[in-house]
Motif scaffolding. Structure first.
Motif, mmCIF file in Angstrom:
data_model
loop_
_atom_site.group_PDB
_atom_site.id
_atom_site.type_symbol
_atom_site.label_atom_id
_atom_site.label_comp_id
_atom_site.label_asym_id
_atom_site.label_seq_id
_atom_site.Cartn_x
_atom_site.Cartn_y
_atom_site.Cartn_z
ATOM 1 N N ALA A 182 0.823 -1.206 0.000
ATOM 2 C CA ALA A 182 0.000 0.000 0.000
ATOM 3 C C ALA A 182 0.858 1.258 0.000
ATOM 4 N N ARG A 183 2.081 1.160 0.507
ATOM 5 C CA ARG A 183 2.941 2.336 0.647
ATOM 6 C C ARG A 183 4.390 1.937 0.393
ATOM 7 N N TYR A 186 8.355 0.382 2.996
ATOM 8 C CA TYR A 186 7.915 -0.400 4.154
ATOM 9 C C TYR A 186 9.018 -1.372 4.564
ATOM 10 N N THR A 229 -1.574 3.528 -2.692
ATOM 11 C CA THR A 229 -2.753 4.080 -2.026
ATOM 12 C C THR A 229 -3.246 5.345 -2.720
ATOM 13 N N HIS A 244 -5.210 -10.615 -1.175
ATOM 14 C CA HIS A 244 -4.104 -10.647 -0.217
ATOM 15 C C HIS A 244 -4.264 -11.857 0.698
ATOM 16 N N ASP A 246 -3.624 -13.937 4.347
ATOM 17 C CA ASP A 246 -3.456 -13.638 5.771
ATOM 18 C C ASP A 246 -2.155 -14.208 6.335
ATOM 19 N N PRO A 252 1.716 -7.199 5.756
ATOM 20 C CA PRO A 252 0.585 -7.636 6.585
ATOM 21 C C PRO A 252 -0.728 -7.037 6.092
ATOM 22 N N LEU A 253 -1.802 -7.414 6.762
ATOM 23 C CA LEU A 253 -3.139 -7.099 6.262
ATOM 24 C C LEU A 253 -3.502 -5.627 6.308
ATOM 25 N N ASP A 254 -2.717 -4.803 6.993
ATOM 26 C CA ASP A 254 -3.035 -3.373 6.931
ATOM 27 C C ASP A 254 -2.803 -2.812 5.530
ATOM 28 N N HIS A 255 -1.986 -3.479 4.723
ATOM 29 C CA HIS A 255 -1.744 -2.989 3.358
ATOM 30 C C HIS A 255 -2.989 -3.127 2.486
ATOM 31 N N ARG A 257 -6.008 -3.469 3.408
ATOM 32 C CA ARG A 257 -7.090 -2.677 4.005
ATOM 33 C C ARG A 257 -6.913 -1.187 3.720
ATOM 34 N N MET A 258 -5.666 -0.712 3.705
ATOM 35 C CA MET A 258 -5.420 0.682 3.327
ATOM 36 C C MET A 258 -5.809 0.926 1.871
#
Length: 300
Positions: A182-183, A186, A229, A244, A246, A252-255, A257-258
């Protein structure tokens, strides 16, 4: 091999390097030669008679799926070949090696200038007669398909379709990003810390070249490209699927979700896959078939 009369197609294609017509060398807008291959549609017998309204639509004759591999991949790597074989049950598949990978020229910029490589592959697919294009990217390739769709898709940041209010030959009709970040920059996992060492340190780049057969550009990004993003809101109204696992050891899953939080929920789907690891190396036939079916349905 003829790449068609259109100037854009002629700019991005050079003659086939085999007599079969399934291999080509593509020339990107910034002058890098990229190896590419076409895997013809090869549907399962039951798919030939499947109703298009079912969970697995009938194969699409005018759709091409363009695969963008992850860092250190190439069109000859077994994982990408398996993915191409699985997705060819739904449509013709175009694979290619990003710059600095496999038999392609240049050096990897780890997701920046690679959008030119993907654009050349999309244009080649169009030149082969495909009216609809689905771009499917894994990991680094996932970030590339997101940025490429944002920059070349139906609606640009300034509004309208393309530069003059219309779609272009580089516009995808469907976008799928698998295991995408997402960013940028990282370093929150051990896997990503190792990757940063491999691309930012001279010793790491030597290991990448000798051990991983990946040639990395030594210069930092300047300017820093649009982040995934930032790209996803610009993709709408093109259908977008985010996939994605798990158990992804890189992101991780914040990517995902972002990415989903930034996307248009009306045109974007998010699949969190239990037990799935990272990118094409971990993608099994069942997941790939579902991705292909989703792409066929949304491209219709």
């Amino acid at each position: 091999m003829s790449c068609g009369p259109e100037a854009d197609f002629a700019r991005s294609c050079v003659p086939s390097i085999t007599s079969s017509g399934h291999r080509a060398t593509l020339l990107t807008d910034d002058g890098v030669r990229i190896e590419a291959a076409r895997t013809p549609r090869n549907p399962l017998p039951e798919a030939l008679s499947a109703p298009s309204s079912g969970p697995f639509p009938a194969p699409a004759t005018d759709l091409a799926i363009v695969l963008a591999h992850g860092f250190t991949g190439s069109l000859e790597r077994p994982a990408l070949r398996r993915a191409a074989a699985a997705l060819s049950q739904h449509a013709d598949v175009i694979t290619f090696s990003f710059r600095g990978h496999g038999g392609s020229g240049g050096r990897s910029t780890v997701g920046d200038r690679e959008i030119h490589d993907l654009t050349a592959a999309v244009r080649w697919a169009r030149s082969l007669g495909h009216r609809r294009i689905a771009t499917v990217g894994f990991s680094m390739g996932g970030s590339v398909v997101l940025r490429q769709a944002a920059l070349h898709g139906r609606r640009r940041a300034g509004g309208g379709w393309g530069e003059h209010g219309e779609r272009t030959d580089a516009s995808p009709d469907v976008v799928v990003a698998v295991s995408a970040p997402a960013r940028w920059y990282y370093r929150g996992t051990a896997s990503m810390r190792r990757l940063h060492w491999a691309v930012t340190r001279p010793t790491g780049r030597l290991v990448s070249r000798v051990g991983l057969r990946t040639r990395v550009h030594p210069e930092d990004w300047d300017p820093v490209p649009l982040s995934p993003t930032e790209a996803v809101p610009l993709i709408t109204p093109t259908p977008l699927l985010l996939v994605h696992g798990d158990r992804d050891p890189y992101f991780p899953l914040d990517h995902p979700r972002m990415l989903m939080a930034a996307a248009d929920p009306a045109t974007t789907a998010l699949w969190i896959e239990p037990g799935f690891g990272h990118a094409e190396n971990a993608a099994g036939p069942e997941l790939l078939r579902r991705i292909g079916a989703w792409a066929v349905a949304r491209a219709a």
